[in-house]
Design a protein around this motif. Structure first.
Motif, PDB file in Angstrom:
ATOM      1  N   ARG A 160       0.769  -1.199  -0.074  1.00 27.68           N
ATOM      2  CA  ARG A 160       0.020   0.075   0.067  1.00 27.68           C
ATOM      3  C   ARG A 160       0.892   1.346  -0.116  1.00 27.68           C
ATOM      4  O   ARG A 160       0.145   2.397   0.264  1.00 27.68           O
ATOM      5  CB  ARG A 160      -0.942   0.052   1.393  1.00 27.68           C
ATOM      6  CG  ARG A 160      -2.121  -0.919   0.997  1.00 27.68           C
ATOM      7  CD  ARG A 160      -2.882  -0.952   2.338  1.00 27.68           C
ATOM      8  NE  ARG A 160      -3.596   0.445   2.762  1.00 27.68           N
ATOM      9  CZ  ARG A 160      -3.706   0.589   3.664  1.00 27.68           C
ATOM     10  NH1 ARG A 160      -3.751  -0.178   4.816  1.00 27.68           N
ATOM     11  NH2 ARG A 160      -4.501   1.838   4.104  1.00 27.68           N
ATOM     12  N   TYR A 161       2.202   1.061  -0.578  1.00 24.85           N
ATOM     13  CA  TYR A 161       3.007   2.426  -0.361  1.00 24.85           C
ATOM     14  C   TYR A 161       3.177   2.650  -2.088  1.00 24.85           C
ATOM     15  O   TYR A 161       3.787   2.093  -2.844  1.00 24.85           O
ATOM     16  CB  TYR A 161       4.212   2.154  -0.086  1.00 24.85           C
ATOM     17  CG  TYR A 161       4.374   2.216   1.487  1.00 24.85           C
ATOM     18  CD1 TYR A 161       3.984   3.092   2.401  1.00 24.85           C
ATOM     19  CD2 TYR A 161       4.921   0.994   2.120  1.00 24.85           C
ATOM     20  CE1 TYR A 161       4.114   3.143   3.708  1.00 24.85           C
ATOM     21  CE2 TYR A 161       4.996   1.006   3.763  1.00 24.85           C
ATOM     22  CZ  TYR A 161       4.668   1.990   4.247  1.00 24.85           C
ATOM     23  OH  TYR A 161       4.657   1.946   5.642  1.00 24.85           O
ATOM     24  N   GLY A 216       9.930   4.872   8.671  1.00 21.98           N
ATOM     25  CA  GLY A 216       8.509   4.116   8.896  1.00 21.98           C
ATOM     26  C   GLY A 216       7.462   5.146   9.021  1.00 21.98           C
ATOM     27  O   GLY A 216       6.378   4.745   9.616  1.00 21.98           O
ATOM     28  N   THR A 217       7.736   6.390   8.469  1.00 23.37           N
ATOM     29  CA  THR A 217       6.295   7.394   8.530  1.00 23.37           C
ATOM     30  C   THR A 217       5.777   7.695   7.139  1.00 23.37           C
ATOM     31  O   THR A 217       5.096   8.521   7.075  1.00 23.37           O
ATOM     32  CB  THR A 217       6.982   8.607   9.210  1.00 23.37           C
ATOM     33  OG1 THR A 217       8.214   9.030   8.145  1.00 23.37           O
ATOM     34  CG2 THR A 217       7.609   8.425  10.421  1.00 23.37           C
ATOM     35  N   GLU A 218       6.205   7.000   6.265  1.00 26.98           N
ATOM     36  CA  GLU A 218       5.422   7.066   5.044  1.00 26.98           C
ATOM     37  C   GLU A 218       4.132   6.691   4.733  1.00 26.98           C
ATOM     38  O   GLU A 218       3.687   5.937   5.602  1.00 26.98           O
ATOM     39  CB  GLU A 218       6.248   6.245   3.799  1.00 26.98           C
ATOM     40  CG  GLU A 218       5.576   6.218   2.452  1.00 26.98           C
ATOM     41  CD  GLU A 218       5.658   7.821   2.055  1.00 26.98           C
ATOM     42  OE1 GLU A 218       5.898   8.619   2.369  1.00 26.98           O
ATOM     43  OE2 GLU A 218       6.045   7.600   0.580  1.00 26.98           O
ATOM     44  N   ASN A 219       3.388   7.593   4.250  1.00 30.57           N
ATOM     45  CA  ASN A 219       1.866   7.573   4.352  1.00 30.57           C
ATOM     46  C   ASN A 219       1.454   6.392   3.365  1.00 30.57           C
ATOM     47  O   ASN A 219       1.860   6.248   2.152  1.00 30.57           O
ATOM     48  CB  ASN A 219       1.179   8.752   3.655  1.00 30.57           C
ATOM     49  CG  ASN A 219      -0.089   8.773   4.014  1.00 30.57           C
ATOM     50  OD1 ASN A 219      -0.834   8.123   4.973  1.00 30.57           O
ATOM     51  ND2 ASN A 219      -1.005   9.602   3.002  1.00 30.57           N
ATOM     52  N   LYS A 220       0.399   5.572   3.542  1.00 30.16           N
ATOM     53  CA  LYS A 220      -0.056   4.500   2.784  1.00 30.16           C
ATOM     54  C   LYS A 220      -1.207   4.994   1.875  1.00 30.16           C
ATOM     55  O   LYS A 220      -1.898   5.749   2.443  1.00 30.16           O
ATOM     56  CB  LYS A 220      -0.436   3.313   3.748  1.00 30.16           C
ATOM     57  CG  LYS A 220       0.701   2.540   4.191  1.00 30.16           C
ATOM     58  CD  LYS A 220       0.159   1.365   5.026  1.00 30.16           C
ATOM     59  CE  LYS A 220       1.444   0.552   5.456  1.00 30.16           C
ATOM     60  NZ  LYS A 220       1.010  -0.796   6.130  1.00 30.16           N
ATOM     61  N   LEU A 221      -1.357   4.236   0.942  1.00 32.38           N
ATOM     62  CA  LEU A 221      -2.596   4.604   0.065  1.00 32.38           C
ATOM     63  C   LEU A 221      -3.992   4.415   0.716  1.00 32.38           C
ATOM     64  O   LEU A 221      -3.906   3.599   1.420  1.00 32.38           O
ATOM     65  CB  LEU A 221      -2.682   3.773  -1.197  1.00 32.38           C
ATOM     66  CG  LEU A 221      -3.555   4.149  -2.333  1.00 32.38           C
ATOM     67  CD1 LEU A 221      -3.317   5.489  -3.000  1.00 32.38           C
ATOM     68  CD2 LEU A 221      -3.552   3.015  -3.342  1.00 32.38           C
ATOM     69  N   PHE A 222      -4.870   5.434   0.588  1.00 32.52           N
ATOM     70  CA  PHE A 222      -6.112   5.522   1.313  1.00 32.52           C
ATOM     71  C   PHE A 222      -6.014   5.892   2.909  1.00 32.52           C
ATOM     72  O   PHE A 222      -6.929   5.472   3.521  1.00 32.52           O
ATOM     73  CB  PHE A 222      -6.934   4.184   0.942  1.00 32.52           C
ATOM     74  CG  PHE A 222      -7.177   3.990  -0.522  1.00 32.52           C
ATOM     75  CD1 PHE A 222      -7.703   5.160  -1.120  1.00 32.52           C
ATOM     76  CD2 PHE A 222      -6.674   2.660  -0.947  1.00 32.52           C
ATOM     77  CE1 PHE A 222      -7.774   4.709  -2.724  1.00 32.52           C
ATOM     78  CE2 PHE A 222      -6.906   2.634  -2.447  1.00 32.52           C
ATOM     79  CZ  PHE A 222      -7.525   3.503  -3.169  1.00 32.52           C
ATOM     80  N   SER A 223      -4.806   6.223   3.154  1.00 33.47           N
ATOM     81  CA  SER A 223      -4.798   6.544   4.538  1.00 33.47           C
ATOM     82  C   SER A 223      -5.304   8.033   4.667  1.00 33.47           C
ATOM     83  O   SER A 223      -5.351   8.723   3.931  1.00 33.47           O
ATOM     84  CB  SER A 223      -3.536   6.493   5.205  1.00 33.47           C
ATOM     85  OG  SER A 223      -2.634   7.218   4.527  1.00 33.47           O
ATOM     86  N   LYS A 225      -3.785  10.623   6.222  1.00 29.69           N
ATOM     87  CA  LYS A 225      -2.806  11.825   5.933  1.00 29.69           C
ATOM     88  C   LYS A 225      -2.475  12.077   4.617  1.00 29.69           C
ATOM     89  O   LYS A 225      -2.347  10.954   3.920  1.00 29.69           O
ATOM     90  CB  LYS A 225      -1.448  11.530   6.785  1.00 29.69           C
ATOM     91  CG  LYS A 225      -2.050  11.460   8.587  1.00 29.69           C
ATOM     92  CD  LYS A 225      -0.581  11.332   9.130  1.00 29.69           C
ATOM     93  CE  LYS A 225      -0.911  11.320  10.853  1.00 29.69           C
ATOM     94  NZ  LYS A 225       0.036  11.213  11.568  1.00 29.69           N
ATOM     95  N   ASP A 226      -1.823  12.859   4.198  1.00 31.34           N
ATOM     96  CA  ASP A 226      -1.402  13.217   2.934  1.00 31.34           C
ATOM     97  C   ASP A 226       0.196  13.604   2.797  1.00 31.34           C
ATOM     98  O   ASP A 226       0.394  14.910   2.955  1.00 31.34           O
ATOM     99  CB  ASP A 226      -2.262  14.352   2.159  1.00 31.34           C
ATOM    100  CG  ASP A 226      -3.551  13.948   1.884  1.00 31.34           C
ATOM    101  OD1 ASP A 226      -4.640  14.662   2.298  1.00 31.34           O
ATOM    102  OD2 ASP A 226      -3.858  12.778   1.437  1.00 31.34           O
ATOM    103  N   LYS A 227       1.057  12.627   2.800  1.00 29.39           N
ATOM    104  CA  LYS A 227       2.353  12.943   2.809  1.00 29.39           C
ATOM    105  C   LYS A 227       3.025  12.497   1.615  1.00 29.39           C
ATOM    106  O   LYS A 227       4.122  12.880   1.113  1.00 29.39           O
ATOM    107  CB  LYS A 227       3.065  12.498   3.890  1.00 29.39           C
ATOM    108  CG  LYS A 227       2.528  12.903   5.399  1.00 29.39           C
ATOM    109  CD  LYS A 227       3.278  12.269   6.458  1.00 29.39           C
ATOM    110  CE  LYS A 227       2.845  12.887   7.680  1.00 29.39           C
ATOM    111  NZ  LYS A 227       3.450  12.127   8.883  1.00 29.39           N
ATOM    112  N   SER A 228       2.378  11.848   0.751  1.00 29.23           N
ATOM    113  CA  SER A 228       3.292  11.066  -0.414  1.00 29.23           C
ATOM    114  C   SER A 228       3.274  12.021  -1.649  1.00 29.23           C
ATOM    115  O   SER A 228       2.604  13.057  -1.652  1.00 29.23           O
ATOM    116  CB  SER A 228       2.558   9.726  -0.694  1.00 29.23           C
ATOM    117  OG  SER A 228       1.275  10.081  -1.352  1.00 29.23           O
TER     118      SER A 228
END
Length: 228
Positions: A160-161, A216-223, A225-228
């Motif tokens: 999901r990354y 370990g702080t990357e945002n996953k798809l459909f989470s 938060k918006d960081k990607s």
């Protein structure tokens, strides 16, 4: 003459790449620039989170088509050059630009990416080039593109990354291209160099994502938060 043709093709590819689907669609939807929202990236993932699936799909299509169109122009130029040289019965040494024969399409792939990443129409601040790179690779060799795409999608689905799948695709692409060259027995240094440059551009644009993946702080798809 070949150098001039290559430069003109590169400029055209860059200008095509500079057309940002994400920015144009976001301004059309609500008058705002997608680069001021969410992750502030002018790409499909940020469009999905901010504007939804329809906007994301149109953004993806525009970005992929940019890569396809730019490389198809490069392919057309390659055929024109080959026909011209055949009719003229000319043989060019590398010092005269002979290495460009049949390779302008690969140069176009790099410059359409540069246009997407650093668009002249939008203050040289664009997206990360994954979709445009996919379009370029599809036009160059659809078999290579499909292998890379499947590998990237599998990684995205499993982890999901999106960023991890994108970076993995960048790493895989030159390797698959080299494998196909080895299989055919036809080595093309220009193609391989351009494949590596394209990969480096994508990886470089994902440097903050890579750091977050390591932390370990990357945002996953459909989470949320918006960081990607």
């Amino acid at each position: 003459m070949l150098y001039i043709i290559a430069i003109l093709t590169a400029i055209i590819a860059y200008l095509i790449g500079s057309v940002s689907g994400a920015i144009l669609i976001s301004k059309r939807v609500d008058g705002d620039d997608i680069r001021t929202k969410g992750s502030k990236n002018a790409g499909t993932t940020n469009m999905l989170r901010i504007y939804g699936k329809k906007a994301a799909v149109f953004t993806l299509l525009i970005d992929v088509l940019k890569g396809v169109i730019a490389v198809l122009i490069g392919i057309a130029v390659d055929y024109f050059v080959a026909d011209f040289l055949m009719v003229s019965n000319l043989m060019l040494a590398d010092s005269q630009g002979g290495f460009l024969i049949g390779n302008i399409r690969y140069i176009a792939s790099i410059f359409v990416m540069l246009g997407h990443d650093f668009p002249i129409y939008f203050g040289f601040k664009g997206g990360k080039g994954v979709a445009t790179g996919l379009g370029a690779v599809l036009a160059i060799d659809y078999k290579v593109a499909l292998i890379v795409l499947v590998a990237a999608l599998l990684i995205m689905v499993i982890t999901r990354y999106v960023s991890l799948g994108s970076v993995a695709a960048a790493v895989i692409y030159p390797c698959v291209a080299a494998a196909f060259m080895a299989g055919s027995g036809e080595f093309n240094a220009v193609y391989l160099i351009c494949a590596v440059i394209l990969a480096v551009l994508i990886i470089a644009k994902h440097h903050t994502n890579i750091q977050r993946l390591l932390n370990g702080t990357e945002n996953k798809l459909f989470s949320k938060k918006d960081k990607s």
